[in-house]
Design a protein around this motif. Structure first.
Motif, mmCIF file in Angstrom:
data_model
loop_
_atom_site.group_PDB
_atom_site.id
_atom_site.type_symbol
_atom_site.label_atom_id
_atom_site.label_comp_id
_atom_site.label_asym_id
_atom_site.label_seq_id
_atom_site.Cartn_x
_atom_site.Cartn_y
_atom_site.Cartn_z
ATOM 1 N N SER A 109 1.474 4.871 1.107
ATOM 2 C CA SER A 109 0.871 3.664 0.564
ATOM 3 C C SER A 109 -0.218 3.961 -0.467
ATOM 4 O O SER A 109 -0.505 3.133 -1.319
ATOM 5 C CB SER A 109 0.316 2.803 1.709
ATOM 6 O OG SER A 109 1.400 2.323 2.483
ATOM 7 N N SER A 156 1.809 4.513 -3.646
ATOM 8 C CA SER A 156 2.642 3.345 -3.945
ATOM 9 C C SER A 156 1.829 2.087 -4.245
ATOM 10 O O SER A 156 2.155 1.324 -5.142
ATOM 11 C CB SER A 156 3.570 3.044 -2.766
ATOM 12 O OG SER A 156 4.431 4.128 -2.506
ATOM 13 N N TRP A 157 0.762 1.888 -3.456
ATOM 14 C CA TRP A 157 0.027 0.617 -3.573
ATOM 15 C C TRP A 157 -1.474 0.784 -3.809
ATOM 16 O O TRP A 157 -2.139 -0.158 -4.236
ATOM 17 C CB TRP A 157 0.188 -0.217 -2.294
ATOM 18 C CG TRP A 157 1.561 -0.441 -1.792
ATOM 19 C CD1 TRP A 157 2.018 -0.224 -0.523
ATOM 20 C CD2 TRP A 157 2.698 -0.973 -2.502
ATOM 21 N NE1 TRP A 157 3.335 -0.567 -0.398
ATOM 22 C CE2 TRP A 157 3.784 -1.033 -1.608
ATOM 23 C CE3 TRP A 157 2.902 -1.385 -3.823
ATOM 24 C CZ2 TRP A 157 5.052 -1.488 -1.979
ATOM 25 C CZ3 TRP A 157 4.165 -1.845 -4.196
ATOM 26 C CH2 TRP A 157 5.211 -1.892 -3.275
ATOM 27 N N CYS A 199 -3.717 1.650 -1.150
ATOM 28 C CA CYS A 199 -4.147 1.906 0.236
ATOM 29 C C CYS A 199 -5.658 1.813 0.427
ATOM 30 O O CYS A 199 -6.341 1.096 -0.291
ATOM 31 C CB CYS A 199 -3.579 3.230 0.727
ATOM 32 S SG CYS A 199 -3.405 3.318 2.533
ATOM 33 N N PRO A 212 6.555 3.871 0.665
ATOM 34 C CA PRO A 212 5.288 3.497 1.287
ATOM 35 C C PRO A 212 5.264 3.641 2.802
ATOM 36 O O PRO A 212 6.285 3.827 3.458
ATOM 37 C CB PRO A 212 5.130 2.032 0.868
ATOM 38 C CG PRO A 212 6.506 1.528 0.669
ATOM 39 C CD PRO A 212 7.322 2.709 0.205
ATOM 40 N N CYS A 257 1.813 4.397 5.886
ATOM 41 C CA CYS A 257 0.547 5.138 5.984
ATOM 42 C C CYS A 257 0.493 5.894 7.305
ATOM 43 O O CYS A 257 -0.211 5.497 8.206
ATOM 44 C CB CYS A 257 -0.623 4.157 5.847
ATOM 45 S SG CYS A 257 -2.217 4.968 5.692
ATOM 46 N N CYS A 295 1.459 -1.303 7.549
ATOM 47 C CA CYS A 295 0.911 -0.191 6.761
ATOM 48 C C CYS A 295 1.758 0.189 5.547
ATOM 49 O O CYS A 295 1.300 0.951 4.699
ATOM 50 C CB CYS A 295 0.660 1.031 7.644
ATOM 51 S SG CYS A 295 2.160 1.945 8.062
ATOM 52 N N SER A 296 2.974 -0.329 5.450
ATOM 53 C CA SER A 296 3.795 -0.010 4.273
ATOM 54 C C SER A 296 3.749 -1.125 3.226
ATOM 55 O O SER A 296 4.448 -1.055 2.221
ATOM 56 C CB SER A 296 5.248 0.237 4.701
ATOM 57 O OG SER A 296 5.723 -0.868 5.443
ATOM 58 N N GLU A 297 2.915 -2.130 3.457
ATOM 59 C CA GLU A 297 2.846 -3.258 2.524
ATOM 60 C C GLU A 297 1.667 -3.131 1.564
ATOM 61 O O GLU A 297 0.610 -2.591 1.912
ATOM 62 C CB GLU A 297 2.726 -4.567 3.305
ATOM 63 C CG GLU A 297 3.990 -4.946 4.032
ATOM 64 C CD GLU A 297 5.172 -5.198 3.088
ATOM 65 O OE1 GLU A 297 4.999 -5.894 2.071
ATOM 66 O OE2 GLU A 297 6.276 -4.695 3.379
ATOM 67 N N ASP A 298 1.864 -3.670 0.392
ATOM 68 C CA ASP A 298 0.840 -3.648 -0.644
ATOM 69 C C ASP A 298 -0.433 -4.363 -0.156
ATOM 70 O O ASP A 298 -0.359 -5.498 0.314
ATOM 71 C CB ASP A 298 1.403 -4.358 -1.890
ATOM 72 C CG ASP A 298 0.515 -4.180 -3.102
ATOM 73 O OD1 ASP A 298 -0.505 -3.474 -3.008
ATOM 74 O OD2 ASP A 298 0.853 -4.752 -4.153
#
Ligand code: SF4
Ligand code: SF4
Ligand code: F3S
Length: 267
Positions: A114, A117-118, A120, A147, A149, A252-255
């Motif tokens: 993450s 990717s985002w 975090c 993503p 974490c 935890c894998s979301e933006d």
């Protein structure tokens, strides 16, 4: 694949906690030793490599020149933009510069976790270092976002295995995530789903519903809005995942999950 020359991989580390690497080294299918010793040539990884300092930086340059347009760039962590990138220095220079430099001639770029990717945790409000995901500074190439974490070990090695086997980038969704691992929500395959459908919820920690394994939605589970493979692939060789351990998914894998009330918040 055994007859192919091993694909060089350059693995960079920006602002991060290193747990994406910790996850990766626990891959069981395929075993990480097979990935590192037989499938790829991990030519640069300043966390795992034996060399250090000038010697390590020389290897990075050498690999980039020798395998121009052929190497995979894997990025863990992200660059801080504030004060010209001075909050993350690698080899005496801002990580931001190293990232741009190594991305220039990469055949493909993977954003691990993450952070890459985002953004975090380091990009969570108020984000004092102005940390940004890598697609904010690499804009001329597709980036495969993996993503989580951290991401699941077998998802990480699965993405690499696909790329080496088929010689192409896996099919990605509109956000750049491999569809094979990120096309379903945790909620879609969660083994507690029948309790959700039946309206049986844990109302507070350690209540009767918790002991009976009811749905964790009312104590903050973000499974209905989180795309990841945890409820199918699971963790630790398929042993378990957060919800199975009794805690809701924190997404935890979301933006932007740090800023979306994921921690012990019902909303
Ligand atoms: Fe660590 Fe999470 Fe960032 Fe991976 S995504 S380096 S686990 S903070
Ligand atoms: Fe959905 Fe979470 Fe309930 Fe599982 S525990 S059914 S993911 S809300
Ligand atoms: Fe992360 Fe939720 Fe899986 S918290 S590890 S995406 S169950």
């Amino acid at each position: 694949m055994e007859t192919k020359e091993r694909t060089p991989v350059l693995w960079l580390h920006g602002l991060e906690c290193t747990c994406c690497s910790e996850s990766f080294i626990r891959s069981a299918h395929p075993l990480v030793k097979d990935v590192v010793l037989s499938m790829i040539s991990l030519d640069y990884d300043d966390t795992l490599m034996a060399s250090a300092g000038h010697q390590a930086e020389a290897i990075l340059e050498e690999t980039m020149q020798k395998y121009k347009g052929k190497y995979i760039l894997a990025v863990e962590g992200n660059p801080p933009l504030n004060e010209d990138g001075m909050f993350c220095i690698v080899g005496g220079k801002p990580f931001l510069d190293q990232l741009k430099h190594a991305a220039k001639d990469a055949a493909a770029i993977i954003a691990w976790g993450s952070c890459a990717s985002w953004g975090c945790v380091q990009a969570a409000r108020p984000n004092p270092t102005q940390a940004v995901p890598i697609h904010k500074v690499i804009k001329d190439k597709p980036i495969i976002k993996v993503p989580g974490c951290p991401p699941i070990a077998e998802v990480m090695t699965g993405v690499i295995t696909y790329m080496l086997t088929f010689g192409k980038v896996p099919e990605l969704d509109r956000q750049g995530r491999p569809k094979m691992f990120y096309s379903q929500r945790i909620h879609d395959k969660c083994y507690r789903r029948p309790h959700f459908d039946a309206g049986q919820f844990v109302e507070q920690w350690d209540d009767e519903g918790a002991r009976k394994g009811y749905c964790l939605y009312k104590v903050g589970c973000k499974g209905p809005t989180t795309y990841n493979a945890c409820s199918t692939v699971r963790w630790n060789e398929g042993t378990s995942f957060p919800i199975q351990a009794g805690h809701g998914c924190i997404g935890c894998s979301e933006d932007g999950f740090w800023d979306k009330g994921s921690f012990y918040d019902r909303l």
